[in-house]
Motif scaffolding. Structure first.
Motif, PDB file in Angstrom:
ATOM      1  N   THR A  10       0.856  -1.187   0.000  1.00  0.00           N
ATOM      2  CA  THR A  10       0.000   0.000   0.000  1.00  0.00           C
ATOM      3  C   THR A  10       0.888   1.232   0.000  1.00  0.00           C
ATOM      4  O   THR A  10       1.816   1.330   0.809  1.00  0.00           O
ATOM      5  CB  THR A  10      -0.909   0.021   1.246  1.00  0.00           C
ATOM      6  OG1 THR A  10      -1.743  -1.136   1.211  1.00  0.00           O
ATOM      7  CG2 THR A  10      -1.781   1.275   1.279  1.00  0.00           C
ATOM      8  N   VAL A  11       0.619   2.152  -0.909  1.00  0.00           N
ATOM      9  CA  VAL A  11       1.412   3.387  -0.992  1.00  0.00           C
ATOM     10  C   VAL A  11       0.488   4.590  -0.786  1.00  0.00           C
ATOM     11  O   VAL A  11      -0.740   4.438  -0.789  1.00  0.00           O
ATOM     12  CB  VAL A  11       2.139   3.490  -2.360  1.00  0.00           C
ATOM     13  CG1 VAL A  11       3.004   2.268  -2.601  1.00  0.00           C
ATOM     14  CG2 VAL A  11       1.140   3.663  -3.501  1.00  0.00           C
ATOM     15  N   TYR A  12       1.087   5.745  -0.624  1.00  0.00           N
ATOM     16  CA  TYR A  12       0.304   6.974  -0.431  1.00  0.00           C
ATOM     17  C   TYR A  12       0.563   7.915  -1.608  1.00  0.00           C
ATOM     18  O   TYR A  12       1.708   8.170  -1.966  1.00  0.00           O
ATOM     19  CB  TYR A  12       0.734   7.645   0.865  1.00  0.00           C
ATOM     20  CG  TYR A  12       0.078   8.985   1.124  1.00  0.00           C
ATOM     21  CD1 TYR A  12      -1.077   9.092   1.897  1.00  0.00           C
ATOM     22  CD2 TYR A  12       0.617  10.163   0.586  1.00  0.00           C
ATOM     23  CE1 TYR A  12      -1.682  10.317   2.126  1.00  0.00           C
ATOM     24  CE2 TYR A  12       0.012  11.390   0.805  1.00  0.00           C
ATOM     25  CZ  TYR A  12      -1.134  11.461   1.577  1.00  0.00           C
ATOM     26  OH  TYR A  12      -1.724  12.675   1.794  1.00  0.00           O
ATOM     27  N   VAL A  13      -0.509   8.382  -2.241  1.00  0.00           N
ATOM     28  CA  VAL A  13      -0.376   9.388  -3.299  1.00  0.00           C
ATOM     29  C   VAL A  13      -1.444  10.452  -3.124  1.00  0.00           C
ATOM     30  O   VAL A  13      -2.642  10.142  -3.155  1.00  0.00           O
ATOM     31  CB  VAL A  13      -0.577   8.778  -4.714  1.00  0.00           C
ATOM     32  CG1 VAL A  13      -0.273   9.826  -5.782  1.00  0.00           C
ATOM     33  CG2 VAL A  13       0.313   7.596  -4.934  1.00  0.00           C
ATOM     34  N   ASN A  14      -1.001  11.677  -2.927  1.00  0.00           N
ATOM     35  CA  ASN A  14      -1.905  12.830  -2.882  1.00  0.00           C
ATOM     36  C   ASN A  14      -3.212  12.589  -2.117  1.00  0.00           C
ATOM     37  O   ASN A  14      -4.303  12.735  -2.655  1.00  0.00           O
ATOM     38  CB  ASN A  14      -2.245  13.271  -4.314  1.00  0.00           C
ATOM     39  CG  ASN A  14      -1.007  13.776  -5.037  1.00  0.00           C
ATOM     40  OD1 ASN A  14      -0.095  14.316  -4.399  1.00  0.00           O
ATOM     41  ND2 ASN A  14      -0.950  13.593  -6.343  1.00  0.00           N
ATOM     42  N   GLY A  15      -3.066  12.161  -0.874  1.00  0.00           N
ATOM     43  CA  GLY A  15      -4.245  12.043  -0.018  1.00  0.00           C
ATOM     44  C   GLY A  15      -4.884  10.671   0.014  1.00  0.00           C
ATOM     45  O   GLY A  15      -5.815  10.454   0.785  1.00  0.00           O
ATOM     46  N   GLU A  16      -4.391   9.740  -0.812  1.00  0.00           N
ATOM     47  CA  GLU A  16      -5.031   8.421  -0.857  1.00  0.00           C
ATOM     48  C   GLU A  16      -4.050   7.295  -0.551  1.00  0.00           C
ATOM     49  O   GLU A  16      -2.894   7.342  -0.976  1.00  0.00           O
ATOM     50  CB  GLU A  16      -5.583   8.171  -2.269  1.00  0.00           C
ATOM     51  CG  GLU A  16      -6.849   8.915  -2.589  1.00  0.00           C
ATOM     52  CD  GLU A  16      -7.384   8.454  -3.948  1.00  0.00           C
ATOM     53  OE1 GLU A  16      -8.409   7.755  -3.963  1.00  0.00           O
ATOM     54  OE2 GLU A  16      -6.737   8.778  -4.969  1.00  0.00           O
ATOM     55  N   TYR A  17      -4.551   6.286   0.131  1.00  0.00           N
ATOM     56  CA  TYR A  17      -3.789   5.043   0.320  1.00  0.00           C
ATOM     57  C   TYR A  17      -4.268   4.064  -0.742  1.00  0.00           C
ATOM     58  O   TYR A  17      -5.468   3.771  -0.811  1.00  0.00           O
ATOM     59  CB  TYR A  17      -4.042   4.474   1.712  1.00  0.00           C
ATOM     60  CG  TYR A  17      -3.468   5.335   2.806  1.00  0.00           C
ATOM     61  CD1 TYR A  17      -2.134   5.217   3.189  1.00  0.00           C
ATOM     62  CD2 TYR A  17      -4.252   6.294   3.449  1.00  0.00           C
ATOM     63  CE1 TYR A  17      -1.598   6.015   4.191  1.00  0.00           C
ATOM     64  CE2 TYR A  17      -3.725   7.107   4.452  1.00  0.00           C
ATOM     65  CZ  TYR A  17      -2.399   6.957   4.811  1.00  0.00           C
ATOM     66  OH  TYR A  17      -1.869   7.759   5.797  1.00  0.00           O
ATOM     67  N   LEU A  18      -3.354   3.575  -1.576  1.00  0.00           N
ATOM     68  CA  LEU A  18      -3.747   2.736  -2.709  1.00  0.00           C
ATOM     69  C   LEU A  18      -2.807   1.539  -2.848  1.00  0.00           C
ATOM     70  O   LEU A  18      -1.628   1.620  -2.459  1.00  0.00           O
ATOM     71  CB  LEU A  18      -3.641   3.543  -4.019  1.00  0.00           C
ATOM     72  CG  LEU A  18      -4.553   4.750  -4.190  1.00  0.00           C
ATOM     73  CD1 LEU A  18      -4.114   5.557  -5.409  1.00  0.00           C
ATOM     74  CD2 LEU A  18      -6.004   4.294  -4.360  1.00  0.00           C
ATOM     75  N   PRO A  19      -3.300   0.431  -3.459  1.00  0.00           N
ATOM     76  CA  PRO A  19      -2.364  -0.635  -3.828  1.00  0.00           C
ATOM     77  C   PRO A  19      -1.361  -0.059  -4.828  1.00  0.00           C
ATOM     78  O   PRO A  19      -1.741   0.788  -5.655  1.00  0.00           O
ATOM     79  CB  PRO A  19      -3.257  -1.678  -4.512  1.00  0.00           C
ATOM     80  CG  PRO A  19      -4.667  -1.271  -4.262  1.00  0.00           C
ATOM     81  CD  PRO A  19      -4.678   0.177  -3.912  1.00  0.00           C
ATOM     82  N   GLU A  20      -0.106  -0.475  -4.784  1.00  0.00           N
ATOM     83  CA  GLU A  20       0.936   0.194  -5.579  1.00  0.00           C
ATOM     84  C   GLU A  20       0.617   0.277  -7.074  1.00  0.00           C
ATOM     85  O   GLU A  20       0.935   1.264  -7.718  1.00  0.00           O
ATOM     86  CB  GLU A  20       2.301  -0.463  -5.358  1.00  0.00           C
ATOM     87  CG  GLU A  20       2.370  -1.913  -5.771  1.00  0.00           C
ATOM     88  CD  GLU A  20       3.763  -2.511  -5.540  1.00  0.00           C
ATOM     89  OE1 GLU A  20       4.287  -2.413  -4.420  1.00  0.00           O
ATOM     90  OE2 GLU A  20       4.308  -3.086  -6.485  1.00  0.00           O
TER      91      GLU A  20
END
Ligand code: PDD
Length: 286
Positions: free
Chosen positions: A4-14
């Motif tokens: 799980t990574v973080y991009v601009n406010g969201e936690y998402l699967p890579e």
């Protein structure tokens, strides 16, 4: 387990995490980063990394996108979600994605891009390389003049690691005007008797967070510290040599440009400093 990574406010699967092709980090290396290590599921020296991040952003006039408390929360959330015991957290902030390519900075309201991901490294503290030491070669330092800002312009350091690899070594120390600046991704030190010598802080080197901690521990342990430049020849004749960084802690250097340093084995000072650093960092981790 999918990371799980973080991009601009969201936690998402890579594989779902995306950044625009117009991002200035991608087009112009217009961004800064930090690497914070994790031991026992806790962050080492988060405060130091957060401070340096704020300074890097401010030197480049990139808006600081959030407070340190929010950054800390994201770091902790990623450690928890990815079950990181030992490893690193990589954080990158760029000037954002204005929607086209332009040398001129984008309008003020452009949101900086914020990306964080974890790198699991079981056995980080018990690194086998720390027991044998590493070999370095010297290469000219042809980087830009603001190495105190932790930018994502890492092409030359990356080439330096490849030059080292091609020469049968592990890393490279960069040399400018006859003196060592630093390693490709770490600060460089030599030891003479009870004295630790490392280059003074300036625009020429990154102000390592590990460096600050290690020098503090060294002084507390009654070792002498000299902050000054040194040459490759002086390093080859030193009793010991080592590097520091968030990803290697204190790592002994046993060979420089083919010449053995000291006994060609990790020396007592580097060994002791590594022990102290890991022990104290574990205690202070958050
Ligand atoms: N590199 N000097 C350079 C050029 C670096 O890239 C780094 C860190 C250091 C050591 O700084 P610190 O102790 O704060 O990690 C010195 C990181 C680890 C990297 O690029 O992966």
């Amino acid at each position: 387990m999918t990371r799980t990574v973080y991009v601009n406010g969201e936690y998402l699967p890579e594989h779902e995490a995306k950044v625009s092709i117009f991002d200035r980090g991608f087009l112009m290396a217009d961004g800064v980063y930090e690497v914070t290590s994790v031991l026992g599921g806790k962050l080492i020296d988060f405060e130091g990394h957060a401070k340096r991040l704020a300074r890097s952003l401010s030197e480049l006039d990139i808006r600081k996108p959030m407070e340190d408390a929010a950054l800390l929360e994201i770091h902790r959330e990623l450690v928890a979600r990815n079950e990181i015991d030992e490893g690193m957290i990589y954080l990158q902030i760029t000037r954002g994605a204005p929607g086209d390519r332009d040398f001129v900075f984008p309008p003020e309201e452009t949101e900086p891009t914020v990306v964080l991901f974890t790198q699991s490294k079981p056995g980080l503290a018990e690194s086998p390389a720390a027991k044998t030491g590493i070999k370095v070669i010297s290469i000219p330092d042809i980087r830009w003049g603001r190495r105190d800002i932790k930018t994502v312009q890492l092409l030359y350091p990356s080439m330096g690691k490849m030059m080292a690899k091609a020469a049968g070594a592990d890393d490279a120390w960069m040399v400018e005007q006859g003196a060592v600046t630093e390693g490709t991704s770490n600060n460089a030190y030599i030891v003479k008797g009870n004295t630790i010598i490392t280059r003074q802080l300036s625009h020429e080197i990154l102000h390592g967070i590990t460096r600050a901690a290690v020098l503090r521990f060294a002084r507390e342990a009654q070792m002498k510290v000299e902050e000054r430049a040194f040459t490759i020849e002086e390093a080859q004749e030193a009793d010991e040599a080592f590097i520091t960084s968030a990803s290697t802690f204190v790592m002994p250097v046993v060979e420089i440009d083919g010449a053995q340093v000291g006994q060609g084995r990790p020396g007592p000072v580097a060994h002791r400093l590594r022990e102290i650093y890991i022990e104290e960092s574990r205690k202070a981790a958050i």
